[in-house]
Design an enzyme around this catalytic site. Structure first.
Site, PDB file in Angstrom:
ATOM      1  N   ASN A 158       0.854  -1.191   0.000  1.00 57.39           N
ATOM      2  CA  ASN A 158       0.000   0.000   0.000  1.00 57.39           C
ATOM      3  C   ASN A 158       0.891   1.243   0.000  1.00 57.39           C
ATOM      4  OD1 ASN A 158      -1.928   1.950   0.365  1.00 57.39           O
ATOM      5  ND2 ASN A 158      -2.375   1.435   2.500  1.00 57.39           N
ATOM      6  N   LYS A 162      -0.063   4.248  -0.428  1.00 55.29           N
ATOM      7  CA  LYS A 162      -0.814   5.422   0.061  1.00 55.29           C
ATOM      8  C   LYS A 162      -0.588   6.615  -0.875  1.00 55.29           C
ATOM      9  CE  LYS A 162      -0.124   3.647   4.664  1.00 55.29           C
ATOM     10  NZ  LYS A 162      -0.177   3.884   6.079  1.00 55.29           N
ATOM     11  N   HIS A 168      -9.639   1.315   4.779  1.00 53.72           N
ATOM     12  CA  HIS A 168      -8.365   1.518   5.485  1.00 53.72           C
ATOM     13  C   HIS A 168      -8.605   2.512   6.624  1.00 53.72           C
ATOM     14  CE1 HIS A 168      -4.242   2.785   6.308  1.00 53.72           C
ATOM     15  NE2 HIS A 168      -3.882   1.614   5.797  1.00 53.72           N
ATOM     16  N   GLU A 205      -7.081   5.000   7.676  1.00 55.04           N
ATOM     17  CA  GLU A 205      -6.885   6.422   7.362  1.00 55.04           C
ATOM     18  C   GLU A 205      -8.147   6.991   6.712  1.00 55.04           C
ATOM     19  OE1 GLU A 205      -3.347   5.781   5.137  1.00 55.04           O
ATOM     20  OE2 GLU A 205      -2.247   5.368   6.989  1.00 55.04           O
ATOM     21  N   GLU A 237      -5.595  -5.076  10.579  1.00 56.00           N
ATOM     22  CA  GLU A 237      -4.597  -4.040  10.821  1.00 56.00           C
ATOM     23  C   GLU A 237      -4.893  -3.337  12.146  1.00 56.00           C
ATOM     24  OE1 GLU A 237      -2.562  -2.627   7.109  1.00 56.00           O
ATOM     25  OE2 GLU A 237      -4.440  -1.537   7.093  1.00 56.00           O
ATOM     26  N   GLY A 249       2.227   2.047  10.948  1.00 50.61           N
ATOM     27  CA  GLY A 249       3.202   3.141  10.827  1.00 50.61           C
ATOM     28  C   GLY A 249       3.904   3.516  12.120  1.00 50.61           C
ATOM     29  N   SER A 257       3.263  -2.263  10.557  1.00 46.54           N
ATOM     30  CA  SER A 257       4.713  -2.262  10.822  1.00 46.54           C
ATOM     31  C   SER A 257       5.404  -3.565  10.437  1.00 46.54           C
ATOM     32  CB  SER A 257       4.981  -1.899  12.284  1.00 46.54           C
ATOM     33  OG  SER A 257       4.566  -0.574  12.533  1.00 46.54           O
TER      34      SER A 257
HETATM   35  C1  PEP Z   1      -0.901   0.377   6.371  1.00 50.38           C
HETATM   36  O1  PEP Z   1      -0.958   1.586   6.284  1.00 50.38           O
HETATM   37  O2  PEP Z   1      -1.837  -0.315   5.975  1.00 50.38           O
HETATM   38  C2  PEP Z   1       0.289  -0.228   6.952  1.00 50.38           C
HETATM   39  C3  PEP Z   1       0.251  -1.482   7.265  1.00 50.38           C
HETATM   40  O3  PEP Z   1       1.373   0.603   7.112  1.00 50.38           O
HETATM   41  P1  PEP Z   1       2.792   0.199   7.771  1.00 50.38           P
HETATM   42  O4  PEP Z   1       3.236  -1.085   7.176  1.00 50.38           O
HETATM   43  O5  PEP Z   1       3.682   1.333   7.423  1.00 50.38           O
HETATM   44  O6  PEP Z   1       2.551   0.054   9.243  1.00 50.38           O
END
Ligand code: PEP
Length: 243
Positions: free
Chosen positions: A8, A10, A93, A95, A165, A171, A207
């Site tokens: 992803n 973003k 997601h 966000e 998630e 992040g 992460s």
């Molecule tokens: C995400 O934004 O879906 C995500 C998993 O980000 P990260 O791997 O940077 O934690």
């Protein structure tokens, strides 16, 4: 079964940098035992589709509209995405749920419109830190599953993916313990099975990097990964998919 590794991007890259990364990935990752899904921003999807034609790379959009066509300024139709060769679409997601205020009705409508266009939705669900600390994670996940999948039928289990998630892990550099992810994935699979009667894929996101991906992928009910930050680095990402 092949593990599904989703990148992803973003809105992290400009158009030129996205084009470069697409070409680098094509050069660097020739063969892999996993299914790879790259999700750049909308603007880059069409060129990515041309570059990746005939390769093992699948493409995903990061969102789609609630219907196929109509007066919806600024939205992108799932049918258009399908027309340019997109296979997956991320929906819900965190966000979009938090920063952009998407509610469960909208998410449910987007899953329906994606399925109608024959795209495979990647539905993101996850609890926040306060909910986790209060022991409410499963209750929250169950609520998100029921609301998102209301009135939905899928013909085959591969037509939907859930990305677990935990919001506190996205992040932050702090991921869940792989064994705990496996336990939660088992719970999610069972609950989705009660709603849809299918054993769908559940991938983990939060992460993930090249140092912890192997432990996650070893877990029986971790069917793949959704990778944010680490997917922007070709070396990191290729080492995750070649795990
Ligand atoms: C995400 O934004 O879906 C995500 C998993 O980000 P990260 O791997 O940077 O934690």
């Amino acid at each position: 079964m092949k593990k599904t590794i989703i990148a992803n991007w973003k809105m992290q890259l400009g158009f030129k940098d996205s084009q470069m990364l697409i070409k680098e990935l094509k050069q660097k990752i020739k063969k892999t035992s996993s299914e790879i899904v790259i999700c750049p921003d909308y603007l880059s999807l069409s060129s990515a589709s041309s570059v990746f034609k005939g390769t093992n790379f699948n493409l995903g959009a990061q969102d789609c509209a609630i219907k196929a066509s109509g007066a919806l300024t600024g939205e992108v139709s799932p049918v258009s995405l399908k027309e340019i060769g997109i296979r997956y679409v991320i929906i819900g997601h965190w966000e979009r749920r938090t920063v952009l205020g998407e509610n469960s009705e909208l998410i449910n409508a987007k899953i329906k419109s994606a399925l109608a266009a024959k795209l495979i939705p990647i539905l993101c669900i996850g609890e926040n830190l306060a909910e986790r600390e209060a022991g409410l994670a499963k209750k929250v996940l169950l609520g998100q599953i029921k609301a998102a999948l209301q009135g939905i039928n899928i013909k085959v289990s591969s037509n939907l993916v859930i990305a677990y998630e935990p919001i506190w892990a996205i992040g932050t550099g702090e991921s869940i313990i792989p064994f705990e992810a496996n336990t939660i994935h088992t719970f999610i699979k069972n609950e989705v099975n009660k709603v849809l009667g299918k054993n769908i894929r559940v991938v983990y996101g939060g992460s993930v990097n090249s140092s912890n991906s192997f432990e996650f992928l070893k877990q029986k009910n971790v069917d793949g990964l959704l990778v944010g930050g680490a997917s922007l680095n070709v070396k990191e990402f290729s080492s995750i998919v070649n795990n």
